[in-house]
Design a protein around this motif. Sequence first.
Motif, PDB file in Angstrom:
ATOM      1  N   ASP A   1      -2.869 -10.656 -22.345  1.00 38.19           N
ATOM      2  CA  ASP A   1      -2.410 -11.838 -23.022  1.00 38.19           C
ATOM      3  C   ASP A   1      -0.979 -12.369 -23.195  1.00 38.19           C
ATOM      4  O   ASP A   1       0.059 -11.637 -22.430  1.00 38.19           O
ATOM      5  N   GLU A   2      -0.724 -13.699 -24.043  1.00 33.77           N
ATOM      6  CA  GLU A   2       0.391 -14.461 -23.742  1.00 33.77           C
ATOM      7  C   GLU A   2       1.350 -13.269 -24.348  1.00 33.77           C
ATOM      8  O   GLU A   2       2.636 -13.856 -24.200  1.00 33.77           O
ATOM      9  N   SER A   3       0.850 -12.484 -25.273  1.00 33.10           N
ATOM     10  CA  SER A   3       1.601 -12.274 -26.147  1.00 33.10           C
ATOM     11  C   SER A   3       2.398 -10.552 -25.607  1.00 33.10           C
ATOM     12  O   SER A   3       1.069  -9.832 -25.443  1.00 33.10           O
ATOM     13  N   PRO A   4       3.492 -10.158 -25.003  1.00 30.60           N
ATOM     14  CA  PRO A   4       3.999  -9.015 -24.524  1.00 30.60           C
ATOM     15  C   PRO A   4       3.566  -7.689 -25.107  1.00 30.60           C
ATOM     16  O   PRO A   4       3.549  -6.983 -24.858  1.00 30.60           O
ATOM     17  N   VAL A   5       3.210  -8.060 -26.871  1.00 22.31           N
ATOM     18  CA  VAL A   5       3.122  -7.097 -27.821  1.00 22.31           C
ATOM     19  C   VAL A   5       1.833  -6.577 -27.391  1.00 22.31           C
ATOM     20  O   VAL A   5       1.329  -5.435 -27.817  1.00 22.31           O
ATOM     21  N   VAL A   6       0.655  -7.366 -27.118  1.00 18.84           N
ATOM     22  CA  VAL A   6      -0.649  -7.203 -27.218  1.00 18.84           C
ATOM     23  C   VAL A   6      -0.805  -6.160 -25.613  1.00 18.84           C
ATOM     24  O   VAL A   6      -1.630  -5.599 -26.093  1.00 18.84           O
ATOM     25  N   ARG A   7      -0.113  -6.897 -25.119  1.00 22.05           N
ATOM     26  CA  ARG A   7      -0.384  -6.581 -23.825  1.00 22.05           C
ATOM     27  C   ARG A   7       0.408  -4.715 -23.615  1.00 22.05           C
ATOM     28  O   ARG A   7      -0.361  -4.156 -22.789  1.00 22.05           O
ATOM     29  N   GLU A   8       1.561  -5.219 -24.182  1.00 21.46           N
ATOM     30  CA  GLU A   8       1.825  -3.383 -24.348  1.00 21.46           C
ATOM     31  C   GLU A   8       1.294  -2.430 -25.240  1.00 21.46           C
ATOM     32  O   GLU A   8       0.566  -1.796 -24.918  1.00 21.46           O
ATOM     33  N   SER A   9      -0.008  -3.155 -26.054  1.00 21.65           N
ATOM     34  CA  SER A   9      -0.799  -2.337 -27.285  1.00 21.65           C
ATOM     35  C   SER A   9      -2.187  -2.252 -25.802  1.00 21.65           C
ATOM     36  O   SER A   9      -2.700  -0.808 -25.947  1.00 21.65           O
TER      37      SER A   9
ATOM     38  N   GLY B   1     -17.889  -5.967 -33.108  1.00 18.15           N
ATOM     39  CA  GLY B   1     -17.987  -7.045 -32.493  1.00 18.15           C
ATOM     40  C   GLY B   1     -16.816  -7.938 -33.427  1.00 18.15           C
ATOM     41  O   GLY B   1     -16.750  -8.694 -32.844  1.00 18.15           O
ATOM     42  N   ALA B   2     -16.850  -7.468 -34.592  1.00 18.01           N
ATOM     43  CA  ALA B   2     -15.578  -8.737 -34.808  1.00 18.01           C
ATOM     44  C   ALA B   2     -14.570  -7.873 -34.518  1.00 18.01           C
ATOM     45  O   ALA B   2     -13.881  -9.304 -34.033  1.00 18.01           O
ATOM     46  N   LEU B   3     -14.322  -6.916 -33.431  1.00 13.53           N
ATOM     47  CA  LEU B   3     -13.028  -6.743 -33.250  1.00 13.53           C
ATOM     48  C   LEU B   3     -13.109  -6.815 -31.716  1.00 13.53           C
ATOM     49  O   LEU B   3     -11.810  -7.945 -31.668  1.00 13.53           O
ATOM     50  N   VAL B   4     -13.626  -7.505 -31.091  1.00 10.87           N
ATOM     51  CA  VAL B   4     -13.510  -7.865 -29.837  1.00 10.87           C
ATOM     52  C   VAL B   4     -13.640  -9.428 -29.700  1.00 10.87           C
ATOM     53  O   VAL B   4     -12.921 -10.311 -29.487  1.00 10.87           O
ATOM     54  N   ASN B   5     -13.920  -9.999 -31.026  1.00 12.99           N
ATOM     55  CA  ASN B   5     -13.680 -11.455 -31.061  1.00 12.99           C
ATOM     56  C   ASN B   5     -12.468 -11.675 -31.691  1.00 12.99           C
ATOM     57  O   ASN B   5     -12.091 -13.359 -31.287  1.00 12.99           O
ATOM     58  N   LYS B   6     -11.486 -10.485 -32.651  1.00 17.26           N
ATOM     59  CA  LYS B   6     -10.013 -11.215 -33.206  1.00 17.26           C
ATOM     60  C   LYS B   6      -9.809 -11.296 -31.883  1.00 17.26           C
ATOM     61  O   LYS B   6      -8.488 -11.583 -32.268  1.00 17.26           O
ATOM     62  N   MET B   7     -10.319 -10.179 -30.912  1.00 18.56           N
ATOM     63  CA  MET B   7      -8.947 -10.114 -29.859  1.00 18.56           C
ATOM     64  C   MET B   7      -9.560 -11.072 -28.980  1.00 18.56           C
ATOM     65  O   MET B   7      -8.346 -11.507 -28.424  1.00 18.56           O
ATOM     66  N   SER B   8     -10.049 -11.983 -28.636  1.00 22.28           N
ATOM     67  CA  SER B   8     -10.371 -12.964 -28.121  1.00 22.28           C
ATOM     68  C   SER B   8     -10.015 -14.252 -29.137  1.00 22.28           C
ATOM     69  O   SER B   8      -9.464 -15.787 -28.241  1.00 22.28           O
ATOM     70  N   LYS B   9      -9.737 -14.789 -30.431  1.00 18.44           N
ATOM     71  CA  LYS B   9     -10.223 -15.707 -31.125  1.00 18.44           C
ATOM     72  C   LYS B   9      -8.462 -15.699 -31.734  1.00 18.44           C
ATOM     73  O   LYS B   9      -8.091 -16.870 -32.291  1.00 18.44           O
TER      74      LYS B   9
ATOM     75  N   GLU C   1     -17.951  -3.477 -23.992  1.00 18.03           N
ATOM     76  CA  GLU C   1     -17.203  -4.709 -24.485  1.00 18.03           C
ATOM     77  C   GLU C   1     -15.819  -4.255 -25.007  1.00 18.03           C
ATOM     78  O   GLU C   1     -15.201  -4.962 -25.170  1.00 18.03           O
ATOM     79  N   ALA C   2     -16.037  -3.384 -25.453  1.00 19.45           N
ATOM     80  CA  ALA C   2     -14.923  -3.157 -26.237  1.00 19.45           C
ATOM     81  C   ALA C   2     -13.297  -2.662 -24.915  1.00 19.45           C
ATOM     82  O   ALA C   2     -12.654  -3.220 -25.501  1.00 19.45           O
ATOM     83  N   VAL C   3     -14.495  -1.696 -24.457  1.00 15.38           N
ATOM     84  CA  VAL C   3     -12.829  -0.833 -23.212  1.00 15.38           C
ATOM     85  C   VAL C   3     -12.768  -2.810 -22.352  1.00 15.38           C
ATOM     86  O   VAL C   3     -11.057  -2.712 -21.991  1.00 15.38           O
ATOM     87  N   GLN C   4     -13.822  -3.378 -22.010  1.00 15.51           N
ATOM     88  CA  GLN C   4     -13.713  -4.733 -21.644  1.00 15.51           C
ATOM     89  C   GLN C   4     -12.951  -5.516 -22.419  1.00 15.51           C
ATOM     90  O   GLN C   4     -12.019  -5.935 -21.392  1.00 15.51           O
ATOM     91  N   VAL C   5     -13.138  -5.725 -23.329  1.00 17.45           N
ATOM     92  CA  VAL C   5     -11.864  -6.522 -23.472  1.00 17.45           C
ATOM     93  C   VAL C   5     -10.625  -6.266 -24.187  1.00 17.45           C
ATOM     94  O   VAL C   5      -9.861  -7.215 -24.224  1.00 17.45           O
ATOM     95  N   LEU C   6     -10.464  -4.702 -24.111  1.00 19.05           N
ATOM     96  CA  LEU C   6      -9.187  -4.359 -24.074  1.00 19.05           C
ATOM     97  C   LEU C   6      -8.294  -4.413 -22.544  1.00 19.05           C
ATOM     98  O   LEU C   6      -7.478  -4.873 -22.584  1.00 19.05           O
ATOM     99  N   VAL C   7      -8.658  -3.885 -21.626  1.00 18.36           N
ATOM    100  CA  VAL C   7      -8.486  -4.657 -20.151  1.00 18.36           C
ATOM    101  C   VAL C   7      -7.983  -6.395 -19.682  1.00 18.36           C
ATOM    102  O   VAL C   7      -7.087  -6.272 -19.503  1.00 18.36           O
TER     103      VAL C   7
END
Length: 1718
Positions: free
Chosen positions: A23-31, A1666-1674, A12-18
């Motif tokens: 992401d709408e933010s270019p900073v997040v996409r680059e990160s 789980g929290a990181l994945v949740n934060k990434m999505s929400k 899930e961690a790799v999937q959420v990164l992918v």
Amino acid sequence: MASSSASLPGLEAVQVLVSSLADESPVVRESSLASLKEIAPLNPILVIDCCVAISKGGRRRFGNMAGVFLVMACAVRAMEQKDVDSTYMVKLAKIATSEMITSKDFNADWQRAAAAVLVSIGSHAPELMMEEVFLHLSGPNLASQSMVQILADFATTEALKFSPHLKDVFLRVLPILGSVRDAQRPVFANAFKCWCQAAWQYVGDFPSNPLLDTDVMSFMNSVFELLLRVWANSRDLKVRLSAVDALGQMVGLITRSQLKAGLPRLIPTILDLYRKDQEIAFLATQSLHNLLTACLLSENGPPLLDFEELTVILCSLLPISCINNQTHSSNFSLGLKTYNEIQHCFLVIGLVYPDDLCAFLLNKCQSNEELPMIGALCAIKHLLPRLLEAWHGKRSSLIEVVKLLVDEQSLGVRKALTELIVVMASHCYLIGPPAQLFVEYFVRHCAISDHEIRMHKASEETSSKSIPFQAFQNKKAMIDPVSPSELRAICGKGLLLLAITIPEMEHVLWPFILRMLLSKKYTGAVATVCKCITELGRHRSFQTSPLSCEFNTSNDIPSSVDLFARLMVLMHDPFAREQLATQILTVLCYLVPLFPKNLSFLWHDEVPKMKAYISDLDDLRQDLSYQETWDDMIVNFLAVSLDVVQDNEWIISLGNAFARQYALYDDDDEHLALLHRCLGMLLQKVDDRIYVHGKIEWMYDRANISVPVNRLGLAKGMGLIAASHLDTVLEKLKLILDNVGHSRFQRILSYFFGKVLEDADDTYAALALMYGYAARYAPSTVIEARINALVGTNMLSRLLHVQHPTAKQAVITAIDLLGRAVINAAEMGISFPLKRRDQMLDYVLTLMGRDENEGLVDSSTEHLHTQSLALSACKTLVLVEPRLPVEARNRVLKATLGFFALSSDPSDIISPLVDNLISLLCAILSTSGEDGRSRADQLLHILRQVDSFVSSSVEHQRRRGCTAVYELLLKFRNLFSGGVCGLGCHSSCTHSKQIDIATQRKFPNLPSAFVLPSRNYLSLGERVMTYLPRCADTSSEVRKLAAQILGLLFSMALSLPKLAASVDYSDIEVSYSALSSLEDVISILRRDASIDQSETFNRVISSVCVLLMRDELVISLNTCTSAICDKIKQSADGAIQAVTDFITKRGNELHELDISRTTQSLLSATVTTTDKHTRQEVLNAISCLAESTNSSTVFNEILAAAGRDIASKDVSRIRGGWPMQDAFVAFSQHPVLSYSFLEYVVSVLDTPLPKTDIDKGQHSNHSIEAQNDCQFQQAAILAITAFFRGGGKTGKRAVEQSYSTAFSVLTLQLGSCHGLAGLGQLEPLRRLLLAFQSFCDCAGDIEMGKILARDGENKDKEKLIDLIQEVASCTSMKRPKEVSPISMILSKALNRHQRFQREAAAAALSEFIRHSDGLSSVLEHVVEVMCLHVSDESPIVRSLCLCGLVQIPESHMHNYIAQVLGVIVALLEDPDESVQLTAVQCLLSVLNTAPEEAVNHILINLSVRLRNLQICMNEKMRSKAFAAYGALSKYAKGSQHQAFVEQVHATIPRLILHLHDDDLNVRQACRVTLRQLAPLIEVDGFSNLFNKQVFSSERRSDYEDFIRDFSRHAYQLLSPRVNSYLASLIQAFDSPWPVIQANAVYFSSCLLSLAEDQRSLAPYCSQALGALVNKMSKSTDATVRASCSFALGILIKAFNPLASATQQPFDRADSSRSNVFE
């Protein structure tokens, strides 16, 4: 193939990164992209699997397929060769190609990324990648296009791996070429180009490897044929260009037979591209260069192209080389590259066919087309040094062709030809007569004038507006036009290069170049020619070939007299281009052997002087008469040269040479004026009358008298001749005058034919000037009869009907010259009157006026010049005999005095005009009046008319007026004399008899009863008050003149008679002593005008005060208003200083009526003047005058006036300031009135106003009704402000006595006024601040004044409190004795009903309590009052009282510490946040000194309350709470130690998270607190962690480094606490601050990533992931999402859950394996 996967959390961690790649933010996409690239090498297959899973559905479902493909490409590149499975690679390739073959897009970012995936696969398995690409080559056209592009990229990236498959590529690509559309062909052509480049690289690295076998060559030839026959003929420009670019790379790879067969098609195709833009031309030239190299320089056989076949190429390249050889092109770099490539093409051809190429280029040089000519010249210039030996036999042909081009009209051709000639000269091509032709060619273009350049520029601008935009194929439009100025500069540099750097050119240039000096058409090149002659002269050896011998043996070389005459005239303009005059003087010195021997020594002395005069041109421009001076120097240089020569034959020859010079100049050329003078000076030295007469006729016939400069030069020349041949000149002038049509009939015709009148004006003007200069230069002994004949016969009247301004100037100048001639004759003892002088004066005044019909000329400048000349002429006519009548004098004064008001510009005309006016006034004074009284009347009449200019606000008018007055007084003093003693006695005294005797000796013709004016005729009282302010003027020149004027006035006054009753010999002695002192001051000013102005002015006043009689003094004081209100402030100050001194020193002489009138004058000046300083001085004078009167009367009037002004007007906006305020200052400086005045004002201010709603921050009707009461206090504030600001030492003593009451009142008023300011009433606050600052200045509290000036007007409550506290601190430190009385006054003020005053009092007391050491009783009283008001309804008062309690002096604090801590603990839970903040701050302060026993029992209580405040949204509260928490650490002892340590461990995660808080103060407080708490941990080495540089850094990267270090230390030293830390950190994921969330995410991931016992932290790991994945999505904050992506990367990389994967089928991406996450 089998793929690997991780357990569910890792997957899930790799999937959420992918997923975050979209992401709408270019900073997040680059990160996310960076994190995935980091973890891809850990388990490339897992990352690829996740990318594959997310990419299902393609671009329609996932918006950032480019990022997915980039991650896949990175992962594929990271795979080791042993892990490469062909089946898996095929599947990945199909994923990439499936997107490409189903899209209609091409070259999008995602397609480039997908291509990168295939290229990465090819780096491991090139055959596999090739097979996948080959599968789709036969598919749709769009798919094949993408596949071909992939192969091109692969060839570029992996040339050595691609080249072995070249045959297979050709085998599969060739069959589909026929179906490729035009839009796709550029891609295929570019691919062929890349493949050929790869083949070249492979062949170069592996020459023995048979890459290009028969099949490959066959394929290559087929492709070559297709590109050449089909694609290169496409209508699409891109297709043609890409095909030609590819063909350029193929020509070296195909067979020679194939190449030769394709040349007929390939060459025209390449040449056809030259019709496009520069970039295409550059690419085409590169291909052409490769083609020519392959065809002509191949080692495998003879050239494939004959020269005849190359002519087409050459004809096409010539214009292109011309276009791209433009230095001013907008794309100069690309153009230069193209030009160089073209020249390389020429060189390739020239190496094979040198003779044919030379003949071809020479032939093109003779064509009628401009571009081929320029291109051929550029090519020859480029090839000549490189093919020097091959072209040696073509020397004569090249010279002949170049000779034919010297007359070419095109500027571009001329520029190219110039550059070629320089190259030819540097290679010894220029010899014999052709070389002289080329030298003349250079000189001709160096002579291009500035007028020609301007005309060419204007024509270019006109043509550019009319000609529309031209396409590239219009070659002529693409050439940057060559300007004449550019061509002139190039030719000038080229000619100097020939003279300096090429020794072989010396014999060509010398002496041929001298001929260039005499040609009219080469006049503009004389400076350059002179430079060349100078350089040649420096290098030539005159010993072997004397210069004079060369000239004697050369028939075609100009004569020395022609050279001398030409160079003399050309020196006229010192500002001519290239310093022409200096160059000529230098050349004359080098050519001196040509001239008579005597000139050498003379010129050796004179030439340096002339060079020095024109050496600094900037300085020369400052001299308005530089041209006249320079021309005079030239004429004088000629005169002394002629005197030295003493060779009549050479002088006659020189005169003939000067006569021949007239043909070299146009009629409007200013050089003709100098030529007239030079010829006139020469004729002056000649005795042959017939020769002189002939040359006079020659001069006049060739002079264009319609040009003013030419006309003036002719007149001066005639005047010079008249010095020796007056009668000859007058005969010629008489003849000219007789021939001018002047009949009435011709005048009538002039109204219909303006030319007749204009010609007559020119002739009359010329005649007038010639008559004038003839009289000016003629001998005085012979001019009387000639002038009488000229004027007496009314001949001049015929010259006075001119209309043009320059003609008027000429006539006026002539009249002036006639008058000067009469005066000069009188000075030489030949005196005679000038007939019809008054009539001539009327003519001058008439000509001086402006006519209505002068609109066609530069009327302003011309009219001023006419007036200046007219004033000079008037002065001359006034001075000649007979004496001027009174009516004429008045008429002249009325017409001329207004010239004093002229502006300063143009200074070259205005300055002489004013000088002439002053001279005219002096002349009028000297010739008017029959006795002293009449002259005195005339003097006063003139002086009163000049007074308006003397007191003008314009400096130059004052200077002119004072200069005129001084000159008039000087003239008057020199004129008067009589029988009265200089001591002022009547004629009966013994002194007068002595003076009578002296007077009779000096003026024997005066009658014995000659009467002088009395002293009162000078009106000294009025005159002194007029000129005295000028003694204090801002201009040093005016000051000096004014002092001299006063000295002259009193010097004459003491010499004039006065009433016998007033004669007092003791007074006379005092007066003469004062006059002597005044003259000493004047002599000092004359020597040094920069001395102390005040000292000299005081001495002037002292002397004048003594020199004035009583009646004169009274008049001066009664007329002082205008002097005090002088427009110059410094002068006005001087006037009031003089009035004050007069009152102080001689006030006892004034009667009551005199005092009354003087006071009225001073009061009038007070109201009139706008300058505060001047008004203050006037009020001081009034105070001085009223000192002995009843002061209460003055108080009442001033206060009444102040009240009326405040009620009726805005006194702060009165222009020039409020006079009453200046009166307050005057009273404050009075030693008697200052004390009572201050106490009165303080009592008014200390009276409380009735309670209103203002204290509640509201407006009300009652507060409006109370405005009348407020106005009284506002008046008092203004009064006390004036007192403080102007009291001086007297006021300061009063303030010192009432300091405590004044300070307290001002402090309380400051609170009230700030309350009004909060309601929008700012004016009371501004007035009070001004009063307070004035109080500080008066009391010497400079620091307090700075504080008030800095923060006084800030309406913020906190700023007010800080302001009052800082002010109180300053007072306490500087005046400790005032602390007790001020504290008692303010403590009582805490009980007032005005809330703002209570707050002000509390603020001041909170500061004064710090300085109450030694005042026990006062301290006890203040502490009691503050403790009572801790419960005040105002939060500000509560806070300030607490602050005050905390600041109890340390020596007394132990007595009150329990009370203080109790108040702090209570207020930490105050409902007002500001009070809580104050409590925390006070706690910090108390903890520095509080004893352990006082804090120990409340330690945990304080700790809990501070932890609650650490999560406050107020940044300041957080920072102080953290700091206070650290300060508590020193009290963690005894029974409270362990409990406090537990509190510390619970707080450490929060402290670390806030180390990178958004607020700087919070970050700093956390750092300090951590360092304070570290010893409590009691673990070795833990404290060192907080001493590193990364801990103190503000950079995010350093903070992250610190987090990692702390995490490592936590596991090493605090492992039992890690779980609690993690719990706190995971809880901080929900922090209200995004930056704290991001910090918690990173911190937790670091702690988890460094865990050794992963199973013990499994719950936290799962929770964190789980929290990181949740934060990434929400999360809505991009910073948090970016931090989560980075943290996931760190966590996955550190744990490496992807490394121990189990084998699962590829499509089971959601499976997991047994590991820590299970």
